[in-house]
Scaffold this motif. Structure first.
Motif, PDB file in Angstrom:
ATOM      1  N   TYR A  66      -2.458   6.328  -2.259  1.00 24.34           N
ATOM      2  CA  TYR A  66      -3.369   6.072  -1.123  1.00 24.34           C
ATOM      3  C   TYR A  66      -2.989   5.026  -0.119  1.00 24.34           C
ATOM      4  CZ  TYR A  66      -5.204   3.696  -5.277  1.00 24.34           C
ATOM      5  OH  TYR A  66      -5.263   2.809  -6.289  1.00 24.34           O
ATOM      6  N   ASP A  67      -3.791   4.965   1.057  1.00 29.23           N
ATOM      7  CA  ASP A  67      -3.410   3.877   1.968  1.00 29.23           C
ATOM      8  C   ASP A  67      -3.913   2.551   1.557  1.00 29.23           C
ATOM      9  OD1 ASP A  67      -2.209   5.784   3.244  1.00 29.23           O
ATOM     10  OD2 ASP A  67      -3.875   6.164   4.756  1.00 29.23           O
ATOM     11  N   SER A  68      -5.035   2.560   0.909  1.00 29.17           N
ATOM     12  CA  SER A  68      -5.519   1.166   0.510  1.00 29.17           C
ATOM     13  C   SER A  68      -6.623   1.332  -0.474  1.00 29.17           C
ATOM     14  CB  SER A  68      -6.157   0.438   1.761  1.00 29.17           C
ATOM     15  OG  SER A  68      -7.247   1.393   2.433  1.00 29.17           O
ATOM     16  N   TRP A  69      -6.896   0.137  -1.216  1.00 29.02           N
ATOM     17  CA  TRP A  69      -8.018   0.378  -2.068  1.00 29.02           C
ATOM     18  C   TRP A  69      -9.120  -0.612  -1.766  1.00 29.02           C
ATOM     19  CZ3 TRP A  69      -8.868  -4.608  -3.854  1.00 29.02           C
ATOM     20  CH2 TRP A  69      -7.781  -5.534  -4.214  1.00 29.02           C
ATOM     21  N   ARG A  70     -10.334  -0.397  -2.213  1.00 27.60           N
ATOM     22  CA  ARG A  70     -11.615  -1.026  -1.617  1.00 27.60           C
ATOM     23  C   ARG A  70     -12.073  -2.084  -2.519  1.00 27.60           C
ATOM     24  NH1 ARG A  70     -17.040  -0.914  -1.062  1.00 27.60           N
ATOM     25  NH2 ARG A  70     -18.030  -0.890   1.198  1.00 27.60           N
ATOM     26  N   ALA A 121       0.701  -1.163   0.018  1.00 34.93           N
ATOM     27  CA  ALA A 121       0.065   0.114  -0.166  1.00 34.93           C
ATOM     28  C   ALA A 121       0.733   1.227  -0.118  1.00 34.93           C
ATOM     29  CB  ALA A 121      -0.961   0.064   1.237  1.00 34.93           C
ATOM     30  N   LYS A 167     -14.820  -4.015   2.128  1.00 32.95           N
ATOM     31  CA  LYS A 167     -13.856  -3.648   3.055  1.00 32.95           C
ATOM     32  C   LYS A 167     -12.620  -3.018   2.192  1.00 32.95           C
ATOM     33  CE  LYS A 167     -14.761  -7.358   6.012  1.00 32.95           C
ATOM     34  NZ  LYS A 167     -14.233  -8.866   6.952  1.00 32.95           N
ATOM     35  N   GLN A 168     -11.754  -2.301   2.909  1.00 34.02           N
ATOM     36  CA  GLN A 168     -10.424  -1.907   2.499  1.00 34.02           C
ATOM     37  C   GLN A 168      -9.449  -2.928   2.642  1.00 34.02           C
ATOM     38  OE1 GLN A 168     -11.989   1.502   1.508  1.00 34.02           O
ATOM     39  NE2 GLN A 168      -9.948   1.577   1.415  1.00 34.02           N
ATOM     40  N   LYS A 207     -10.176   4.202  -7.010  1.00 33.89           N
ATOM     41  CA  LYS A 207      -9.641   3.110  -5.916  1.00 33.89           C
ATOM     42  C   LYS A 207     -10.623   2.014  -5.409  1.00 33.89           C
ATOM     43  CE  LYS A 207      -9.533   6.740  -2.260  1.00 33.89           C
ATOM     44  NZ  LYS A 207      -8.661   7.469  -1.361  1.00 33.89           N
ATOM     45  N   MET A 208     -11.796   2.090  -5.923  1.00 37.13           N
ATOM     46  CA  MET A 208     -12.719   1.386  -5.804  1.00 37.13           C
ATOM     47  C   MET A 208     -13.042  -0.050  -6.624  1.00 37.13           C
ATOM     48  SD  MET A 208     -14.943   4.449  -3.988  1.00 37.13           S
ATOM     49  CE  MET A 208     -16.487   3.592  -3.819  1.00 37.13           C
ATOM     50  N   LEU A 226      -6.212  -3.566   3.107  1.00 40.09           N
ATOM     51  CA  LEU A 226      -5.027  -2.889   3.718  1.00 40.09           C
ATOM     52  C   LEU A 226      -3.862  -3.799   3.561  1.00 40.09           C
ATOM     53  CD1 LEU A 226      -6.686  -2.303   7.288  1.00 40.09           C
ATOM     54  CD2 LEU A 226      -6.385  -0.811   5.324  1.00 40.09           C
TER      55      LEU A 226
END
Length: 217
Positions: free
Chosen positions: A28-32, A23, A91-92, A149-150, A94
């Protein structure tokens, strides 16, 4: 320092390195990952797994009930897909790098049947996931730099899986349409004696009155 503690510390360092290679390389921190079903066409997700480009596997990244609308007046229309699909229940992911492969195994409760699908994420989709774009967000009436990012997966009767990529303030991009296959072992990999989860009374009433609109997805 004793050997068990050394092994534990080494394992922790390797795990942290894996996160840094995942990540933290992204903007960005994470994708969903989210999943949904057409109106009344209820779905229970046994597992949704992800594999990133570093071949890290995220098992059961999502499980449980897919997002769905079931209006009690039976006026909802399950046919086709929305122009802008929702994010779905999810959920993300991570610690993951960009996705390479998704695997979903789910129960289509209106049939009932259990399906699985392997969804390959194209390189063009991964490029789109790290491309920042100027977008106007209706929620706060501001221009922002947004990212897609989704990943949203629609699951329909007959084993259809449809995938879109979207951002909070950006339009959806069609990624793939996959025909899943029947899981021969049945629900829960054969551990439930062939018993699927129960269908809600509202969805059951819709199916009894209108049937399943196969071919519309």
């Amino acid at each position: 320092m004793n050997r068990p503690r050394v092994a534990l510390l080494l394992g922790l360092l390797l795990w942290l390195a894996g996160c840094a290679n995942g990540a933290h390389r992204l903007p960005y921190d994470s994708w969903r990952l989210g999943l949904f079903a057409p109106n009344y066409m209820e779905v229970w997700i046994e597992t949704a797994d992800a594999v990133d480009v570093q071949d890290h596997v995220f098992r059961r990244a999502m499980s449980g009930i897919a997002a769905i609308n079931t209006p009690k007046n039976l006026k909802g229309d399950p046919r086709g897909w929305p122009e802008r699909p929702g994010a779905g229940a999810g959920k993300q992911i991570l610690g993951a790098d960009l996705p390479r492969l998704l695997y979903v195994r789910w129960q289509s409760l209106v049939e009932p049947q259990t399906y699985e699908a392997y969804i390959v994420i194209p390189e063009t989709t991964r490029r789109a996931m790290v491309k920042g774009e100027k977008a106007f967000c209706q929620a706060d009436a501001k221009w922002v730099t947004d990212y897609r990012k989704m990943l949203s997966i629609g699951l329909a009767p007959g084993g259809i899986a449809r995938v879109w990529l979207m951002g909070p303030c950006l339009s959806a991009i069609d990624v793939a349409r996959v025909q899943g296959t029947v899981v021969k072992e049945g629900p829960y990999e054969g551990t439930s004696g062939g018993q699927h989860r129960p269908l809600s009374p509202t969805s059951k009433a819709y199916i009894e009155k209108y049937g399943i609109p196969y071919g519309s997805w």
